[in-house]
Design a protein around this motif. Sequence first.
Motif, mmCIF file in Angstrom:
data_model
loop_
_atom_site.group_PDB
_atom_site.id
_atom_site.type_symbol
_atom_site.label_atom_id
_atom_site.label_comp_id
_atom_site.label_asym_id
_atom_site.label_seq_id
_atom_site.Cartn_x
_atom_site.Cartn_y
_atom_site.Cartn_z
ATOM 1 N N SER A 135 -16.201 -30.843 3.174
ATOM 2 C CA SER A 135 -15.460 -29.624 3.446
ATOM 3 C C SER A 135 -14.327 -29.658 4.508
ATOM 4 C CB SER A 135 -16.518 -28.482 3.862
ATOM 5 O OG SER A 135 -15.873 -27.338 4.083
ATOM 6 N N ALA A 136 -14.647 -30.406 5.686
ATOM 7 C CA ALA A 136 -13.533 -30.517 6.779
ATOM 8 C C ALA A 136 -12.393 -31.410 6.066
ATOM 9 C CB ALA A 136 -14.111 -31.193 7.911
ATOM 10 N N VAL A 137 -12.525 -32.402 5.496
ATOM 11 C CA VAL A 137 -11.486 -33.297 4.728
ATOM 12 C C VAL A 137 -10.782 -32.311 3.687
ATOM 13 C CG1 VAL A 137 -10.889 -35.078 3.178
ATOM 14 C CG2 VAL A 137 -12.657 -35.503 4.910
ATOM 15 N N ILE A 138 -11.288 -31.428 2.837
ATOM 16 C CA ILE A 138 -10.608 -30.438 2.182
ATOM 17 C C ILE A 138 -9.853 -29.345 2.800
ATOM 18 C CG2 ILE A 138 -10.980 -28.840 0.114
ATOM 19 C CD1 ILE A 138 -13.415 -30.504 -0.802
ATOM 20 N N ASN A 139 -10.511 -28.713 3.721
ATOM 21 C CA ASN A 139 -9.521 -27.805 4.661
ATOM 22 C C ASN A 139 -8.490 -28.611 5.382
ATOM 23 O OD1 ASN A 139 -11.145 -25.726 3.948
ATOM 24 N ND2 ASN A 139 -12.588 -26.255 5.458
ATOM 25 N N GLY A 140 -8.649 -29.689 5.864
ATOM 26 C CA GLY A 140 -7.449 -30.558 6.380
ATOM 27 C C GLY A 140 -6.210 -30.723 5.014
ATOM 28 N N LEU A 141 -6.761 -31.050 4.053
ATOM 29 C CA LEU A 141 -5.601 -31.306 3.148
ATOM 30 C C LEU A 141 -5.136 -29.906 2.854
ATOM 31 C CD1 LEU A 141 -7.466 -33.436 0.660
ATOM 32 C CD2 LEU A 141 -5.588 -34.345 1.873
ATOM 33 N N LYS A 143 -4.506 -27.427 4.891
ATOM 34 C CA LYS A 143 -3.654 -27.252 5.927
ATOM 35 C C LYS A 143 -2.511 -27.857 5.892
ATOM 36 C CE LYS A 143 -3.478 -26.870 10.970
ATOM 37 N NZ LYS A 143 -2.227 -27.349 10.880
ATOM 38 N N GLU A 144 -2.566 -29.231 5.298
ATOM 39 C CA GLU A 144 -1.468 -30.305 5.124
ATOM 40 C C GLU A 144 -0.434 -29.463 4.045
ATOM 41 O OE1 GLU A 144 -1.916 -34.428 5.076
ATOM 42 O OE2 GLU A 144 -3.646 -34.340 6.209
ATOM 43 N N LEU A 145 -1.218 -29.163 2.990
ATOM 44 C CA LEU A 145 -0.515 -28.545 1.837
ATOM 45 C C LEU A 145 0.519 -27.272 2.364
ATOM 46 C CD1 LEU A 145 -2.604 -29.411 -0.990
ATOM 47 C CD2 LEU A 145 -0.462 -30.496 -0.743
ATOM 48 N N ASN A 146 -0.302 -26.379 3.054
ATOM 49 C CA ASN A 146 0.277 -25.130 3.623
ATOM 50 C C ASN A 146 1.450 -25.486 4.301
ATOM 51 O OD1 ASN A 146 -1.087 -23.401 1.909
ATOM 52 N ND2 ASN A 146 -2.886 -23.258 3.427
ATOM 53 N N ASP A 147 1.271 -26.563 5.394
ATOM 54 C CA ASP A 147 2.498 -26.890 6.365
ATOM 55 C C ASP A 147 3.621 -27.641 5.525
ATOM 56 O OD1 ASP A 147 0.778 -25.782 8.323
ATOM 57 O OD2 ASP A 147 0.233 -28.020 8.973
ATOM 58 N N LEU A 148 3.449 -28.058 4.323
ATOM 59 C CA LEU A 148 4.422 -28.621 3.822
ATOM 60 C C LEU A 148 5.570 -27.660 3.086
ATOM 61 C CD1 LEU A 148 2.862 -31.557 1.810
ATOM 62 C CD2 LEU A 148 4.713 -31.741 3.568
ATOM 63 N N ASP A 149 5.103 -26.384 2.907
ATOM 64 C CA ASP A 149 5.433 -25.220 2.172
ATOM 65 C C ASP A 149 6.430 -24.655 3.109
ATOM 66 O OD1 ASP A 149 4.447 -25.706 -0.433
ATOM 67 O OD2 ASP A 149 2.862 -23.871 -0.198
ATOM 68 N N LYS A 150 6.248 -24.692 4.545
ATOM 69 C CA LYS A 150 6.821 -24.170 5.709
ATOM 70 C C LYS A 150 8.152 -24.750 6.126
ATOM 71 C CE LYS A 150 2.816 -21.928 7.740
ATOM 72 N NZ LYS A 150 1.737 -21.851 8.584
#
Length: 150
Positions: A135-141, A143-150
């Motif tokens: 779950s922590a790994v998936i949440n980290g991924l 977050k990374e994907l959302n940061d790419l959109d910014k």
Amino acid sequence: MSENFGLGGTEVKLGAGEAIQEIPQNKTLLVEKLTHDTPIKPEIVKGLNTVNEVFQHYQPKVEVEFKTSEGTTHKESLGFSNLGDFGIKGITAQSEFLKGLTAEKEQHNKIIKQLKTNKILKAALSDPDAKMALSAVINGLIKELNDLDK
């Protein structure tokens, strides 16, 4: 003496060979106005011999509002050039919104298949510590994907 009549283009006695069949009980007939402008007076159009010719002449289209998962609306225009355009594939091919939903559905189906068949994933989900780490790994991924959109 009462006579039995069925549905058709004209009144047709039941049992007549060329009658239009009634719609079966497990089917639904949907009738929709496919143009926004109501004609001022009826127009007689001659020479339209096939369904495709009728579609070419009238070029029916309709504006559709889709409701998104966020509760907003998304408007699109759907056009119909043949009877196939009324099916799921025909309508989806014209709509970016529906294409997105279809892709999302396919991704969900792939995830479900993995959850049902992947033994390593099943084992990780049954172990509380491994489940938390996954779950922590998936949440980290995410977050990374959302940061790419910014």
